[in-house]
Design a protein around this motif. Structure first.
Motif, short mmCIF file in Angstrom:
data_model
loop_
_atom_site.label_atom_id
_atom_site.label_comp_id
_atom_site.label_asym_id
_atom_site.label_seq_id
_atom_site.Cartn_x
_atom_site.Cartn_y
_atom_site.Cartn_z
N PHE A 16 -9.91 10.94 -5.61
CA PHE A 16 -8.78 11.78 -5.25
C PHE A 16 -9.25 13.22 -5.10
CE2 PHE A 16 -6.78 8.21 -7.26
CZ PHE A 16 -5.77 7.94 -6.37
N GLN A 144 2.06 15.32 -7.28
CA GLN A 144 2.13 15.38 -5.81
C GLN A 144 0.97 16.20 -5.25
OE1 GLN A 144 4.65 16.17 -7.87
NE2 GLN A 144 6.56 15.18 -7.22
N VAL A 147 -2.26 13.86 -5.50
CA VAL A 147 -2.34 12.75 -4.56
C VAL A 147 -2.17 13.20 -3.12
CG1 VAL A 147 -1.52 11.03 -6.20
CG2 VAL A 147 0.13 12.18 -4.76
N GLY A 148 -1.97 14.47 -2.93
CA GLY A 148 -1.97 15.00 -1.59
C GLY A 148 -3.39 15.17 -1.16
N ALA A 149 -4.18 14.60 -1.87
CA ALA A 149 -5.54 14.33 -2.00
C ALA A 149 -6.33 14.06 -0.75
CB ALA A 149 -5.70 13.17 -2.95
N TYR A 151 -5.90 13.19 1.90
CA TYR A 151 -5.45 13.67 3.20
C TYR A 151 -5.74 15.15 3.42
CZ TYR A 151 -3.60 9.30 4.72
OH TYR A 151 -3.51 8.00 5.15
N SER A 166 -7.80 4.53 3.34
CA SER A 166 -7.14 5.19 2.22
C SER A 166 -5.64 5.00 2.28
CB SER A 166 -7.47 6.68 2.22
OG SER A 166 -8.85 6.90 2.23
N ALA A 169 -0.89 9.41 0.81
CA ALA A 169 -0.42 10.03 -0.44
C ALA A 169 1.05 9.77 -0.70
CB ALA A 169 -0.69 11.54 -0.37
N ASP A 170 1.88 9.71 0.36
CA ASP A 170 3.32 9.55 0.13
C ASP A 170 3.72 8.15 -0.32
OD1 ASP A 170 2.99 8.12 2.45
OD2 ASP A 170 4.23 9.43 3.70
N TYR A 172 2.44 6.82 -3.06
CA TYR A 172 2.30 6.78 -4.51
C TYR A 172 3.54 7.34 -5.20
CZ TYR A 172 -2.70 5.98 -3.74
OH TYR A 172 -3.91 5.46 -3.36
#
Length: 231
Positions: A16, A144, A147-149, A151, A166, A169-170, A172
């Motif tokens: 991540f 958030q 996990v906006g990770a 991307y 992958s 992110a949205d 999760y």
């Protein structure tokens, strides 16, 4: 070198990253071996430290990855094309069909577990033929942003190949604390130990001045055949 690149590709697909400056510490377990991993993120740049011996410096804008071999004070540059070819080979080896990642669904199993002090709930999915189990902490602070990770880094023009490998992110509902996958019969477990938002210095993404390049590009080497023809 190919094994090193393949391992790096695999870690990127599991790791991540985040929007902003972060230091993220994880444990990577495979075949009864445990490796400590530290990710440092600053904008589109990532530093991946695996133990004390090697580090990878990744620039998602250019796609160039630089491997630092600390015991030898040396570095090796890997082009975006090499990474792309290794990613393609990995997908073919796994039998991935390059489905739309946006179609993936995480299904709750009802199982709960406390991991690293966080209450987590298990979700499962089959992503491109790979069975996955994810224990997710819904109450992780600012999850958030974390996990906006993938991307943030993978939206760079040179990292397109990773996006199809992958989960967006949205998808999760919280922060995955432990992710388990079985790839080619091998169980791989990635556990997040900590994620800290902190200013990361630019120097962490630079090649140390006393490191020497291994196998420098051929263009930088003298063309002896030309010299001979001129004699």
């Amino acid at each position: 070198m190919n094994r090193t690149v393949a391992a790096f590709v695999g870690l990127l697909c599991l790791a991540f990253t985040a929007r902003g400056d972060y230091i993220i510490k994880e444990r990577f377990e495979q075949a009864d071996q445990v490796q400590q991993i530290t990710l440092k993120i600053k904008g589109t740049k990532v530093r991946l430290d695996t133990g004390q011996e090697t580090s990878a410096l990744i620039d998602s804008e250019t796609g160039v990855t630089t491997l630092l071999i600390h015991p030898n004070k040396a570095f090796l540059k890997i082009s975006a094309e090499e990474i792309k070819q290794q990613t393609k080979a990995l997908k073919e080896m796994l039998g991935q069909k390059l489905e739309n990642p946006g179609d993936v669904q995480l299904k709750p199993t009802g199982k709960k577990e406390k991991i690293n002090g966080f209450d987590t709930e298990e979700y499962t999915t089959n992503f491109n033929g790979v069975e996955m189990s994810l224990f997710i902490a819904k109450q992780y602070p600012n999850y958030q942003q974390i996990v906006g990770a993938l991307y943030q880094v993978q939206n760079g023009p040179a990292m397109e190949a990773f996006r199809s490998m992958s989960i967006p992110a949205d998808k999760y509902p919280g922060l995955p604390i432990r992710t388990t996958q079985t790839i080619l019969g091998q169980k791989i477990v990635m556990t997040l130990d900590s994620a800290q938002e902190i200013d990361v210095p630019d120097t962490d993404f630079a090649i140390p001045a006393d490191y020497k390049e291994l196998n420098p590009p051929a263009a930088d080497k003298p063309d002896h055949s030309t010299e001979k023809s001129q004699r």
